[in-house]
Design an enzyme around this catalytic site. Structure first.
Site, PDB file in Angstrom:
ATOM      1  CE  LYS A  98      63.198   3.928 -22.787  1.00 30.82           C
ATOM      2  NZ  LYS A  98      62.396   4.114 -24.018  1.00 30.82           N
ATOM      3  CE1 TYR A 151      75.433 -26.098  -9.545  1.00 32.87           C
ATOM      4  CE2 TYR A 151      75.293 -23.895 -10.481  1.00 32.87           C
ATOM      5  CZ  TYR A 151      75.180 -24.751  -9.400  1.00 32.87           C
ATOM      6  OH  TYR A 151      74.812 -24.255  -8.179  1.00 32.87           O
TER       7      TYR A 151
HETATM    8  C1  PLP Z   1      63.164   4.903 -24.958  1.00 27.69           C
HETATM    9  C2  PLP Z   1      62.606   5.989 -25.794  1.00 27.69           C
HETATM   10  C3  PLP Z   1      63.429   7.024 -26.292  1.00 27.69           C
HETATM   11  C4  PLP Z   1      64.941   7.024 -26.141  1.00 27.69           C
HETATM   12  O1  PLP Z   1      65.529   6.294 -27.189  1.00 27.69           O
HETATM   13  P1  PLP Z   1      67.120   6.165 -27.336  1.00 27.69           P
HETATM   14  O2  PLP Z   1      67.299   5.399 -28.586  1.00 27.69           O
HETATM   15  O3  PLP Z   1      67.591   5.433 -26.134  1.00 27.69           O
HETATM   16  O4  PLP Z   1      67.654   7.558 -27.398  1.00 27.69           O
HETATM   17  C5  PLP Z   1      62.827   8.072 -26.965  1.00 27.69           C
HETATM   18  N1  PLP Z   1      61.484   8.090 -27.173  1.00 27.69           N
HETATM   19  C6  PLP Z   1      60.675   7.098 -26.745  1.00 27.69           C
HETATM   20  C7  PLP Z   1      59.213   7.166 -27.041  1.00 27.69           C
HETATM   21  C8  PLP Z   1      61.201   6.008 -26.063  1.00 27.69           C
HETATM   22  O5  PLP Z   1      60.398   5.025 -25.656  1.00 27.69           O
END
Ligand code: PLP
Length: 367
Positions: A38, A264
């Site tokens: 993701k 700035y």
């Molecule tokens: C993002 C996510 C993961 C991955 O978690 P990490 O700590 O990055 O390994 C696993 N399960 C769900 C439901 C997530 O939203």
């Protein structure tokens, strides 16, 4: 744009493979591996990372939103893709791409079954999430009987997996809370298996859950941050390889006389002669404004060059008074996990936000 932008995020595909195999080695062979890609594979490059994982034999991929899944399919990714957070209004877009929804409430479950019926499909793979304490998405344990009665004796959907998400898998002070989540999930699983007479894939652990709770690997694990080189502590991280290297070049060097200012609002006023280097990366690229005024640094010629004055949208100016360098020289914003963790801490955040925050303006280059 790829060819004209000098600030780059280099992606080390061998490091991804190393990290994947490292987590695989913690599992028994029967346990499946879901790679979480993701948010552009945590700011890296979703399609490139998904292709690497697919070649390495990953079982499942997951993204948060439907459009992220569509982008993977359009790039030719064929592995099953779990959409962790689809919304009711757009569920029908899943169907032509064979994207598999997490259905987390009666509202989305009913809507999705209606969509499948309308499309004259059968046994469409779905995933059901249970809320065992995170209170973010998912059915309550008291909903299980009703979920079972909806899924019994229907042809539209097939329950491919059931899952939950741990609240504090990285924090061993919360061991008792986590164990309660594990127990609650096992109880829900047993009920579903007994009453529906099926064996959906059961999954519960993220990266730090895989590391800390080997008894909770169940049928599949969901690894995100670990694939990109970050474990839940320095010891675990040291066994992983860094994936992203964020680098740029020096655009210009200025000599600043005592009493002159930089940037700035004149946030830096020099009390002595200073040499500053201007780097073409700024807060629009993910360099948090909190890193200004000597809080954050980049690395030039293996030395730390601290940011002088405020971070601009497209640039930072750094102190190279005591660094041997010239215009055009290479600059690393980060090149290892320690750099990322350090910059994250200095800007008041965590590695996850640091790497997912690198803007899409910066080209990703696979090496
Ligand atoms: C993002 C996510 C993961 C991955 O978690 P990490 O700590 O990055 O390994 C696993 N399960 C769900 C439901 C997530 O939203």
């Amino acid at each position: 744009m790829n060819k004209t932008h000098v600030t780059l995020l280099e992606i080390d595909s061998k490091a991804v493979i190393h990290n994947f195999n490292y987590f695989k080695s913690k599992l028994i062979p029967a346990t499946k591996f879901l790679g979480v890609v993701k948010a552009f594979a945590y700011g890296n490059e979703a399609v490139a990372i998904a292709e690497i994982l697919e070649n390495e034999g990953v079982d499942y991929l997951a993204v948060a939103f439907i459009d992220e899944g569509i982008a993977l399919r359009e790039a030719g990714i064929t592995k099953p893709i779990l959409i962790l957070h689809p919304q009711k209004e757009t569920l029908h877009h899943l169907l032509p791409y064979q994207l598999e929804p997490n259905l987390y409430s009666f509202r989305v479950l009913h809507q999705f079954m209606d969509e499948v019926k309308k499309a004259n499909l059968q046994h469409y793979p779905i995933h059901i999430k249970f809320n065992t304490g995170l209170n973010r998405l998912g059915f309550k344990s008291t909903d299980v009987d009703e979920v079972i009665s909806i899924l019994k004796d229907q042809q539209e959907v097939y329950l491919t997996s059931i899952f939950s998400h741990l609240v504090a898998s990285e924090d061993l002070n919360e061991r008792a809370f986590t164990q309660n989540q594990i127990d609650a999930f096992n109880e829900i699983s047993k009920k579903i298996t007994d009453k529906l007479q099926i064996n959906p894939i059961r999954h519960l652990t993220n990266t730090s859950g895989v590391i800390n709770y080997p008894d909770a690997h169940l049928d599949m694990v969901r690894v995100g941050i670990g694939l990109y080189g970050f474990g839940n502590d320095a010891a675990e991280t040291s066994k992983l390889k860094n994936v992203g290297t964020l680098k740029s070049t020096i655009s210009q060097i200025h000599t600043i006389n005592p009493g002159e200012s930089i940037g700035y609002n004149r946030a830096f006023i020099s009390s002595e002669m200073v040499k500053s280097a201007t780097i073409p990366i700024g807060h629009a690229d993910g360099i948090h404004r909190n890193l200004g005024n000597k809080v954050g640094y980049v690395t030039i010629n293996n030395q730390q060059a601290f940011i002088l004055g405020n971070v601009c949208m497209d640039m930072i100016m750094v102190d190279v008074t005591h660094i041997n360098c010239k215009e055009g020289d290479e600059v690393f914003i980060f090149k290892n996990q320690e750099n990322v963790e350090d910059l994250a801490t200095r800007s008041g955040t965590i590695s996850y936000e640091m790497i997912t925050g690198i803007s899409q303006r910066i080209p990703r280059v696979l090496k």
